[in-house]
Scaffold this motif. Sequence first.
Motif: not given
Length: 560
Positions: A390-394, A321-326
């Motif tokens: 996992v890779p999508y959300l992170a 919920s706090e990750l994304g766009g990395l």
Amino acid sequence: MTINPALLLIAGATPIPLLRGRARAAWTVLLPLAALAALWTLPEGVHGGFEMLGLTLEPLRVDALARVFATAFLAAALISLVYALHSRDAVQQAVIPVYAASAVGGALAGDLITLFVFWELAGLSSVFLIWARRTERAYRAGMRYLVAQIVSGLLMLAGIVLHVHSGAGLEFGHLGADGAGGLLILLGVGIKCAFPVLHVWLTDTYPEATIVGTVALSAFTTKFAVYVLARGYAGTEALVWVGAVMACFPIFYALLENDLRRVLAYSMVNQLGFMVAAVGVGGALGVNGAAAHAFADILFKGLLFMSIGAVLLRTGTAKASELGGLHRSMPQTTALCVVGAASISAVPLFSGFATKSLVLEGVAADHRTAAWLLLLLAAAAVPLYTGIRVPYLAFFARDRGHRVAEAPLTMRIAMALAAAGSILIGVAPGLLYGLLPYETDYTAYTVPHVVNQAQLLLLSSLAFAVLLRTGLYPRALPSVNLDADVLYRRLLPRLWRTGVRTAARLRDAAAPLRRRAAGVAATAARPVQARGRLGAAWSTDVMVLWVALLLGLVLLLSLL
């Protein structure tokens, strides 16, 4: 002269805290390489066996099954130690070789006593990788982890005693679950292998370990247990169904979980299910499938844990919920994570395709249609909760504004090593098949198999996209999902508190009765007290009279 690779690792770990800088880095990297060289110079057979109290001990036995697992453990030790080079924590860098040595020593053990010693060493050494995080949550999780490992060891010890008492001896071969000893050992192994309901220590504690510790934990404890199953319980019918359940139930927990390291922990239980089911099938295909998939899982699951660990290091969180766009800030870590995701999803040309298909082939060849369908369903669901999620959300979900540096160089090198191994197994599976305990002519790359797997992957990807676009896919929400650990983390404490309160209420309710009983007792005791009739001093004539009456009564009774 033969050298036990496990003892070499333990001895080599001793000076690590005393070294500094590049000297420590060079030593920790060369140590597993030296142990790997020692392993492959050992000829097959028993080395250094001896008699003790009429029992034969074989602390070093080398065969194909032991060698493939020991090789996987040493490869994991090398990758974990390279990954740990970014940290200056000497405790973790010294513990990892000892922890790896316990798995290697157990794989090379030829008797049950040696197996038990390394089994306990694995639990005692690995807990420091949880406590090394130095937080209250990590301390509590470590204590729960330690309890699970100790219980597992006690069950194994009791099983060994019963097994030897039955006259079976100490040889670590096929044990079976027919006798009480073998059944207790199986239960102890089941704890470390995360059997259903017994699995909660894994999903509870792995996410609380250090970034490096979680990577090491993912490689050794559970795969050590898989090795013991493959050695001692191949062909055990019940394991087929235990494995099928293990492969299926974590899917629902992982879909709802917000912590990506906990998602990967549930995914580990899922992958262990394939190995356990393969062991239950037994035979050449079953044991080969379990060993091959354990080898591949060590690499791709370690790669996924390493990539999320790098995210945690840079952003301070592993919450979806706090990750994304990395992918913008950490493109190399993103690419390496995708390799791990493709491997666990069994994409052709990646390791999972070559090893998971071997497991499914073994189950199908044993004519276990229901179990095969459950495992196929579990394999098809992997992209939904791990491979894509996992890779999508992170890395690809809505940008949360994290602008961070790429993972440290040593972390990327370790991830690259795991990724290279995963691709190598996928491209040339014969290299791994050649290490397996039984010769096999199985070919993963046939047209029907590749087409069928491609269809499964396309359907899974389409399902993920449709569910995501329609809003039906479970959202990543800050939450705590309860598992079977609710029994000892919530239910048992609540029952204890309820019992204490109930006892207090009963004590208070019984207070008037106690006072009344005390009054009755005092009244009954009054005649015999000092001032009572029976307690007062009697004159001589009264005493003589009572004696005469008692003697007369005795004579009368005797005459009657």
